[in-house]
Design a protein around this motif. Structure first.
Motif, PDB file in Angstrom:
ATOM      1  N   UNK A  45       0.829  -1.205   0.000  1.00  0.00           N
ATOM      2  CA  UNK A  45       0.000   0.000   0.000  1.00  0.00           C
ATOM      3  C   UNK A  45       0.865   1.257   0.000  1.00  0.00           C
ATOM      4  N   UNK A  46       1.918   1.277   0.814  1.00  0.00           N
ATOM      5  CA  UNK A  46       2.739   2.486   0.932  1.00  0.00           C
ATOM      6  C   UNK A  46       3.544   2.770  -0.327  1.00  0.00           C
ATOM      7  N   UNK A  47       4.001   1.723  -1.026  1.00  0.00           N
ATOM      8  CA  UNK A  47       4.857   1.958  -2.197  1.00  0.00           C
ATOM      9  C   UNK A  47       4.065   2.389  -3.429  1.00  0.00           C
ATOM     10  N   UNK A  48       2.754   2.517  -3.306  1.00  0.00           N
ATOM     11  CA  UNK A  48       2.011   3.197  -4.367  1.00  0.00           C
ATOM     12  C   UNK A  48       2.436   4.662  -4.453  1.00  0.00           C
ATOM     13  N   UNK A  49       2.980   5.200  -3.345  1.00  0.00           N
ATOM     14  CA  UNK A  49       3.513   6.556  -3.341  1.00  0.00           C
ATOM     15  C   UNK A  49       4.737   6.682  -4.237  1.00  0.00           C
ATOM     16  N   UNK A 114      -1.087   9.557   3.332  1.00  0.00           N
ATOM     17  CA  UNK A 114      -2.421   9.688   2.735  1.00  0.00           C
ATOM     18  C   UNK A 114      -2.634  11.079   2.138  1.00  0.00           C
ATOM     19  N   UNK A 115      -2.197  12.110   2.868  1.00  0.00           N
ATOM     20  CA  UNK A 115      -2.438  13.480   2.410  1.00  0.00           C
ATOM     21  C   UNK A 115      -1.607  13.845   1.183  1.00  0.00           C
ATOM     22  N   UNK A 116      -0.437  13.210   1.015  1.00  0.00           N
ATOM     23  CA  UNK A 116       0.393  13.583  -0.126  1.00  0.00           C
ATOM     24  C   UNK A 116      -0.218  13.113  -1.448  1.00  0.00           C
ATOM     25  N   UNK A 117      -1.248  12.256  -1.378  1.00  0.00           N
ATOM     26  CA  UNK A 117      -1.937  11.852  -2.611  1.00  0.00           C
ATOM     27  C   UNK A 117      -2.686  13.029  -3.239  1.00  0.00           C
ATOM     28  N   UNK A 146       4.352  16.664  -3.893  1.00  0.00           N
ATOM     29  CA  UNK A 146       3.904  15.358  -3.414  1.00  0.00           C
ATOM     30  C   UNK A 146       5.035  14.334  -3.478  1.00  0.00           C
ATOM     31  N   UNK A 147       5.862  14.404  -4.534  1.00  0.00           N
ATOM     32  CA  UNK A 147       6.984  13.476  -4.666  1.00  0.00           C
ATOM     33  C   UNK A 147       7.986  13.658  -3.542  1.00  0.00           C
ATOM     34  N   UNK A 148       8.236  14.926  -3.147  1.00  0.00           N
ATOM     35  CA  UNK A 148       9.173  15.176  -2.064  1.00  0.00           C
ATOM     36  C   UNK A 148       8.685  14.631  -0.736  1.00  0.00           C
ATOM     37  N   UNK A 149       7.410  14.837  -0.442  1.00  0.00           N
ATOM     38  CA  UNK A 149       6.836  14.282   0.787  1.00  0.00           C
ATOM     39  C   UNK A 149       6.918  12.763   0.773  1.00  0.00           C
ATOM     40  N   UNK A 150       6.540  12.178  -0.351  1.00  0.00           N
ATOM     41  CA  UNK A 150       6.542  10.715  -0.479  1.00  0.00           C
ATOM     42  C   UNK A 150       7.934  10.138  -0.320  1.00  0.00           C
ATOM     43  N   UNK A 151       8.937  10.789  -0.936  1.00  0.00           N
ATOM     44  CA  UNK A 151      10.295  10.252  -0.885  1.00  0.00           C
ATOM     45  C   UNK A 151      10.862  10.255   0.529  1.00  0.00           C
ATOM     46  N   UNK A 152      10.326  11.094   1.405  1.00  0.00           N
ATOM     47  CA  UNK A 152      10.724  11.072   2.815  1.00  0.00           C
ATOM     48  C   UNK A 152       9.893  10.076   3.613  1.00  0.00           C
ATOM     49  N   UNK A 153       8.581  10.111   3.445  1.00  0.00           N
ATOM     50  CA  UNK A 153       7.685   9.372   4.333  1.00  0.00           C
ATOM     51  C   UNK A 153       7.735   7.869   4.092  1.00  0.00           C
ATOM     52  N   UNK A 154       7.729   7.444   2.834  1.00  0.00           N
ATOM     53  CA  UNK A 154       7.624   6.001   2.555  1.00  0.00           C
ATOM     54  C   UNK A 154       8.827   5.215   3.076  1.00  0.00           C
ATOM     55  N   UNK A 155      10.088   5.638   2.834  1.00  0.00           N
ATOM     56  CA  UNK A 155      11.202   4.885   3.435  1.00  0.00           C
ATOM     57  C   UNK A 155      11.111   4.814   4.955  1.00  0.00           C
TER      58      UNK A 155
END
Length: 497
Positions: A45-49, A114-117, A146-155
């Protein structure tokens, strides 16, 4: 010893284990009861980011050639506008890294993800509805944010939910999904125009928001906020019903208490903080200085300069190679270790960029080259048609080398070495470095090709690869098989919990 015996009783471990210290026997006994099915589900689910920002990164490659020829003069891009269209996303991502650092501390990993979507979807919606070039820029900045938020949060989310036996595998899935997204958008570009492609790019972030509703917050974040019951519930979801999660909760709590709960700038004098922070920052600098984002942003135009007629198909093939080797890296990460893969990766990229520079040096120059990214002429192609294999082979080696090491591992190590109480601040600094360097490299790539020539540009990237090999060998720690608490203890100069 009483505490250790009580832990063994909870874990169901027998006395007389092989490890005399009892630490590894406790971990082995605990992990033998763990079921990974729901952990894999949460990771999926998380790596959909990362897949979403893979779509963002790859979108410019098929879209730019089409937008430079479009009949509508309000939407048509010139060379400079095309350069901004490709690179401005990295500025949004740099800001997103700062925003993500604040979000993960204030609202948690799950809600941040969720919000970065939302900016992903809104950004592509603006691109779809664009009436002028500035709307393109606005859409790209939002998707970059959104990409910047995702690249921090998902790892961080994956490293704090996974256990040490599968953390390398699952952490490498971040980069795997990025390259899957890039390949997907390249494939889509073969069959769809830029608007339909943007519509398809908005699907993964929509699925991300929906699927994360059913996933737990990370146990480490919950324990750092004093929510032990919620942390145990999250661990029961992630480890299965048979795992005695009270043991893992206690271990994490002890580490949190040892660190303290608040972070102040004066703490940067602590080697347990500044050492992992500097390692994370330098990993991102070297990752971008290999030239990977410049090459991927302009994959089709680079192949045109190398006189490949089917440059769009060549880009798809390169993306497929990246997917295959990133998957291989994920599968062997927890066995081979991080350092050896980084070293092999650096050597492969150094050799391939040197060879690619030689190819461009040998290739005759056309009589007029208004832009290094627009060379369409076939002048001089025939005498060196037998050398086209050299360019393709060099690019394939570069991409496969990057995918097996310097693609996934910097993000994985960043999420492993940064202590939990500074993950917002330090994670933001690391992500800002990554995307800031990505902007510098992609925005100046065109100028480097003009000023240094194509050969000189690739030789510069080769020198950077040589430096990252030295950095890896002497300064990067091996984190394979260690818990996050043990890694933090290494930097503090103490024994692990």
């Amino acid at each position: 010893m009483d505490i250790q015996n009580e832990r063994r009783r909870l874990l169901g471990a027998e006395s007389g284990d092989q490890d005399p210290t009892g630490l590894m026997s406790e971990q082995d006994a605990y992990l033998s009861k763990v079921k990974n099915r729901k952990l894999y589900l949460a990771t999926l689910a998380s790596v959909l980011g990362p897949m979403s920002f893979g779509f963002v990164l790859g979108y410019s490659s098929p879209a730019i050639p089409e937008l430079k020829k479009i009949s509508n003069p309000h939407l048509r891009l010139d060379d400079d506008q095309a350069s901004w269209f490709g690179s401005i996303v990295t500025l949004g991502a740099a800001v997103g890294g700062l925003l993500g650092g604040w979000m993960v501390e204030k609202i948690g990993r799950k809600l941040s993800l969720m919000l970065c979507a939302l900016p992903f979807v809104f950004g592509f919606t603006i691109i779809i509805a664009a009436q002028n070039v500035w709307m393109f820029y606005a859409g790209r900045v939002l998707t970059g944010l959104a990409s910047g938020v995702t690249s921090l949060v998902v790892p961080l989310y994956i490293s704090e939910t996974a256990h040490e036996k599968v953390r390398g595998l699952l952490g490498s899935c971040v980069q795997l999904m990025v390259v899957l997204g890039i390949m997907g958008v390249y494939l889509g570009g073969l069959f769809m125009d830029w608007r339909w492609l943007a519509i398809c790019c908005s699907i993964p972030p929509t699925l991300l928001m929906v699927s994360m509703c059913f996933m737990p917050e990370t146990p480490r974040y919950l324990l750092s906020k004093g929510k032990r019951r919620e942390a145990e519930n999250a661990l029961h979801f992630l480890r299965g019903p048979d795992a005695p999660v009270e043991w893992e909760c206690t271990r994490i709590e002890e580490a949190c208490e040892e660190q303290g709960s608040s972070f102040h700038l004066s703490d940067l004098r602590d080697p347990g903080i500044y050492k992992p922070l500097m390692i994370g920052v330098m990993l991102m600098v070297f990752q971008q200085m290999t030239g990977i984002n410049a090459i991927m942003f302009y994959a089709e135009t680079i192949f045109k300069q190398a006189h490949f007629e089917n440059s769009d198909l060549a880009s798809v093939i390169i993306a497929l190679i990246q997917v295959v080797f990133t998957a291989i890296a994920a599968l062997i990460m927890d066995k081979a270790g991080r350092k050896i893969l980084l070293t092999i990766s650096g050597v492969a990229m150094m050799i391939s960029t040197t060879t690619f520079g030689v190819y461009f040096y040998l290739m005759p120059k056309p009589p007029s080259t208004p832009s290094p990214l627009d060379v369409q002429s076939a002048v001089g192609a025939e005498p060196h048609a037998d050398l086209t294999w050299l360019a393709l082979t060099s690019m394939a080696i570069f991409i496969s080398g990057f995918a097996i090491g310097w693609g996934p591992i910097p993000w994985l190590i960043m999420s492993e070495v940064i202590p939990i109480r500074v993950r917002g601040f330090a994670g933001a600094a690391v992500v800002l470095t990554n995307w800031g360097m990505a902007f510098v490299v992609t925005k100046t790539f065109q100028d480097m090709m003009l000023g240094l020539t194509s050969a000189g540009t690739f030789w510069l990237f080769s020198c950077m690869c040589a430096l990252n090999i030295v950095f890896t060998i002497f300064l990067v720690p091996e984190t394979k098989g260690k818990t996050l608490e043990q890694i933090e203890a290494i930097f503090r100069g103490t024994s692990g919990p």
